[in-house]
Write a protein that holds these residues in place. Structure first.
Motif, short mmCIF file in Angstrom:
data_model
loop_
_atom_site.label_atom_id
_atom_site.label_comp_id
_atom_site.label_asym_id
_atom_site.label_seq_id
_atom_site.Cartn_x
_atom_site.Cartn_y
_atom_site.Cartn_z
N LEU A 1 10.40 -31.98 7.54
CA LEU A 1 11.62 -32.28 8.13
C LEU A 1 11.59 -31.97 9.80
O LEU A 1 12.16 -32.56 10.51
CB LEU A 1 12.61 -30.92 8.19
N ALA A 2 10.20 -31.54 10.38
CA ALA A 2 9.93 -31.95 11.49
C ALA A 2 8.23 -32.04 11.72
O ALA A 2 7.41 -31.53 10.86
CB ALA A 2 10.13 -30.63 12.57
N MET A 3 7.78 -32.39 12.65
CA MET A 3 6.36 -32.78 12.71
C MET A 3 5.71 -31.62 13.62
O MET A 3 5.89 -30.98 14.38
CB MET A 3 5.98 -34.28 13.48
N PRO A 4 4.34 -31.58 13.26
CA PRO A 4 3.44 -30.61 13.73
C PRO A 4 2.88 -31.06 15.23
O PRO A 4 2.73 -32.14 15.52
CB PRO A 4 2.03 -30.73 12.96
N THR A 5 2.91 -30.01 16.08
CA THR A 5 2.64 -30.28 17.35
C THR A 5 1.23 -29.99 17.68
O THR A 5 0.74 -30.11 18.85
CB THR A 5 3.28 -29.16 18.33
N ARG A 6 0.34 -30.06 16.61
CA ARG A 6 -0.96 -29.96 16.90
C ARG A 6 -1.49 -31.51 16.51
O ARG A 6 -1.28 -31.89 15.19
CB ARG A 6 -1.63 -29.01 15.90
N PRO A 7 -2.13 -32.33 17.36
CA PRO A 7 -2.61 -33.63 16.98
C PRO A 7 -3.40 -33.53 15.82
O PRO A 7 -3.74 -34.53 14.93
CB PRO A 7 -3.32 -34.19 18.06
N ALA A 8 -4.31 -32.46 15.68
CA ALA A 8 -5.14 -32.44 14.63
C ALA A 8 -4.54 -32.56 13.29
O ALA A 8 -5.05 -32.99 12.14
CB ALA A 8 -6.01 -31.11 14.51
N LEU A 9 -3.10 -32.26 12.98
CA LEU A 9 -2.49 -32.32 11.88
C LEU A 9 -1.62 -33.37 11.80
O LEU A 9 -1.04 -33.82 10.68
CB LEU A 9 -1.48 -31.36 11.81
N ALA A 10 -1.64 -34.42 12.36
CA ALA A 10 -0.91 -35.47 12.57
C ALA A 10 -1.34 -36.45 11.44
O ALA A 10 -0.48 -37.20 10.52
CB ALA A 10 -0.99 -36.48 13.91
N GLU A 11 -2.70 -37.04 11.37
CA GLU A 11 -3.22 -37.80 10.13
C GLU A 11 -2.84 -37.42 8.87
O GLU A 11 -2.28 -37.98 8.00
CB GLU A 11 -4.52 -37.97 10.45
N GLY A 12 -2.84 -35.91 8.72
CA GLY A 12 -2.58 -35.31 7.18
C GLY A 12 -1.01 -35.42 7.04
O GLY A 12 -0.58 -35.86 5.85
N PHE A 13 -0.03 -35.29 8.15
CA PHE A 13 1.12 -35.13 7.88
C PHE A 13 1.73 -36.73 7.63
O PHE A 13 2.39 -36.71 6.81
CB PHE A 13 2.04 -34.75 9.10
N ALA A 14 0.99 -37.63 8.53
CA ALA A 14 1.45 -39.08 8.01
C ALA A 14 1.26 -39.46 6.63
O ALA A 14 2.12 -40.19 6.12
CB ALA A 14 0.82 -39.73 8.96
N SER A 15 0.09 -39.01 6.15
CA SER A 15 -0.44 -39.34 4.78
C SER A 15 0.41 -38.66 3.93
O SER A 15 1.01 -39.22 2.57
CB SER A 15 -1.71 -38.94 4.49
N GLN A 16 0.99 -37.43 4.03
CA GLN A 16 1.88 -36.64 3.08
C GLN A 16 3.37 -37.21 3.10
O GLN A 16 3.96 -37.52 2.12
CB GLN A 16 1.93 -35.44 3.54
N PHE A 17 3.61 -37.86 4.10
CA PHE A 17 4.80 -38.46 4.38
C PHE A 17 4.93 -39.96 5.02
O PHE A 17 5.09 -40.05 6.25
CB PHE A 17 5.88 -37.61 5.34
N PRO A 18 4.46 -40.95 4.30
CA PRO A 18 4.42 -42.32 4.69
C PRO A 18 5.41 -42.79 5.52
O PRO A 18 5.31 -43.58 6.33
CB PRO A 18 3.65 -42.79 3.72
N GLU A 19 6.77 -42.40 5.04
CA GLU A 19 8.09 -43.01 5.46
C GLU A 19 8.23 -42.54 7.13
O GLU A 19 8.98 -43.01 7.74
CB GLU A 19 9.14 -42.67 4.87
N LEU A 20 7.31 -41.38 7.61
CA LEU A 20 7.39 -41.00 8.68
C LEU A 20 6.60 -41.57 9.65
O LEU A 20 6.49 -41.10 11.07
CB LEU A 20 7.43 -39.50 8.98
#
Length: 458
Positions: A380-399
């Motif tokens: 529902l919201a994105m992590p404010t740590r850049p280190a987590l961005a790639e994993g988050f995008a992989s988990q939620f490709p629509e985002l």
């Protein structure tokens, strides 16, 4: 913080937060900390409106230091159901899924730190609850909205973070949003950004092969949609929508240290003119004229082909319009390049917290890679740590279109005393939509109000 200042913020919190409450409950007209945008479903949307300056009122003297120490000592011995020292995280009530997930994250902290028994307390009237808590015994940790932060920080209601958390590991604009007079007073918990959301079926029918990447391409796409009989882009007069075009023109409302207003700059005029020209030409239409309560609804019901919205629209569309074919892309670049708003909130704690060690321990866990990944894993919201961005995008490709926008996102600046400025600004944009005002005259008028507000609060 000296004794007078500590007394001062306690003295003025009633007035400050009364103004916050006046800004709340906008029925879907303001963003919340996780970025719920203008017109987002009210059930999940505490207000993110800018609040005004405090008015001093007489109060009694604060307790003597010895009495303070005795009260603090009593609070530190409070135990929770698990037998550890009780800690409370105060936040606003959101969706059941969000409340449940954050409660689970807090429970994980307690399991890993047996000396603490932490609980998450989401409340529907958050600002009222925070007002009461800060006037008495403050919660161990609480939400801080980026828009209300200047008031809290200027009144001494927040403790400096210092070296409790390494803030260099976070997106710099998110940290700047919670920096006051060179000191960081909050650690951003998550964020959302605005992107271009478009109906892929409508684009295909209009012969548009890809999302527009420049202002020129955006206007051409909207003209092609219009010629193909497709609905227009959805528009809103709020600064959180047209303001991104000012960013793309190289403008902003305030300078970096929030001491000077620049509403009437050439870049601001250029951005507002581009946006309002789309409305004047029928390429974009305010959501009220599309028989919708917000642009997400207009887009979902097919009354709009394009909208500028945040990632909160993703679960909304999935729940309400699961068969809709759509995509999201970074906003088109303007004369000065790309730009978008980031909406965020932080965790903060009071300098009068009864258990500073517990407050800091809970803060460290919630903003750690482990805690943040667990919390933002809901999508529902994105992590404010850049280190987590790639994993988050992989988990939620629509985002992906939202995640990649973090590289050029900035938090909308605000300052103490700005509620009248924002209200006047949005009123002026409504007048432009109606053909009764020009961008130049509107921004010149707002500039004067902004300068007065800043001068009164320096």
């Amino acid at each position: 913080m000296n004794r007078n200042r500590r007394t001062g913020w306690l003295v003025t919190m009633l007035a400050i937060l009364a103004l916050m409450l006046a800004a709340c409950g906008g029925g879907g007209t303001a963003e919340n900390s996780t970025g719920q945008g203008a017109g987002a479903p009210a059930a999940t949307e505490p207000s993110g409106e800018v609040v005004g300056e405090a008015t001093e009122v007489p109060v009694e003297e604060e307790p003597a230091p010895a009495e303070e120490a005795e009260e603090t000592e009593g609070e530190e011995t409070t135990t929770g159901e698990g037998g550890g020292t009780a800690l409370t995280l105060l936040g606003w009530a959101s969706s059941e899924a969000e409340n449940t997930r954050l409660s689970e994250v807090v429970q994980t902290f307690s399991e890993q730190n047996e000396q603490y028994d932490a609980t998450f307390n989401p409340v529907p009237e958050y600002e009222a609850a925070l007002q009461t808590a800060l006037a008495g015994t403050p919660p161990d940790l609480f939400y801080v909205n980026a828009d209300t932060f200047p008031n809290l920080a200027s009144q001494g209601a927040l403790a400096p973070i210092g070296d409790v958390v390494d803030t260099s590991e976070f997106y710099e604009p998110m940290i700047q949003a919670f920096t006051y007079e060179g000191e960081v007073y909050g650690v951003p918990k998550d964020f959302s950004v605005l992107a271009l959301v478009y109906n892929t079926d409508m684009f295909e029918e209009a012969g548009i092969e890809a999302a527009p990447t420049t202002w020129e391409e955006l206007r051409a796409a909207l003209e092609a949609l219009q010629e193909a009989g497709q609905p227009p882009m959805c528009a809103a007069a709020t600064v959180d929508r047209w303001g991104v075009f000012a960013l793309q023109a190289g403008g902003n409302f305030l300078n970096e240290d929030r001491t000077e207003a620049s509403f009437n700059s050439e870049a601001m005029v250029e951005g507002l003119t581009f946006y309002t020209d789309l409305v004047a030409d029928g390429l974009a239409v305010p959501y009220g004229q599309l028989d919708a309560g917000w642009c997400g609804e207009a887009f979902g019901t097919g009354r709009a082909s394009v909208t500028v919205e945040g990632n909160w629209i993703v679960p909304f569309l999935a729940d309400s319009f699961p068969d809709l074919n759509w995509a999201a892309a970074p906003l088109p670049a303007g004369p000065a390049g790309q730009g978008t708003w980031a909406f965020t909130a932080a965790y903060g704690y009071s300098p009068s917290t009864p258990n500073p060690e517990g407050s800091q321990a809970l803060l460290q866990y919630l903003t750690s890679e482990e805690g943040m990944a667990e919390w933002t894993g809901l999508g529902l919201a994105m992590p404010t740590r850049p280190a987590l961005a790639e994993g988050f995008a992989s988990q939620f490709p629509e985002l992906e279109g939202f995640v990649s926008s973090a590289e050029f996102a900035t938090v909308r600046p605000t300052a103490v005393g700005f509620p009248d400025v924002i209200r006047e600004l949005e009123s002026q944009v409504e007048a432009i939509f109606g053909g009764n005002q020009t961008p130049e005259a509107a921004l010149e008028q707002v500039q004067g109000i902004a300068e007065q507000a800043l001068e009164q609060n320096q």
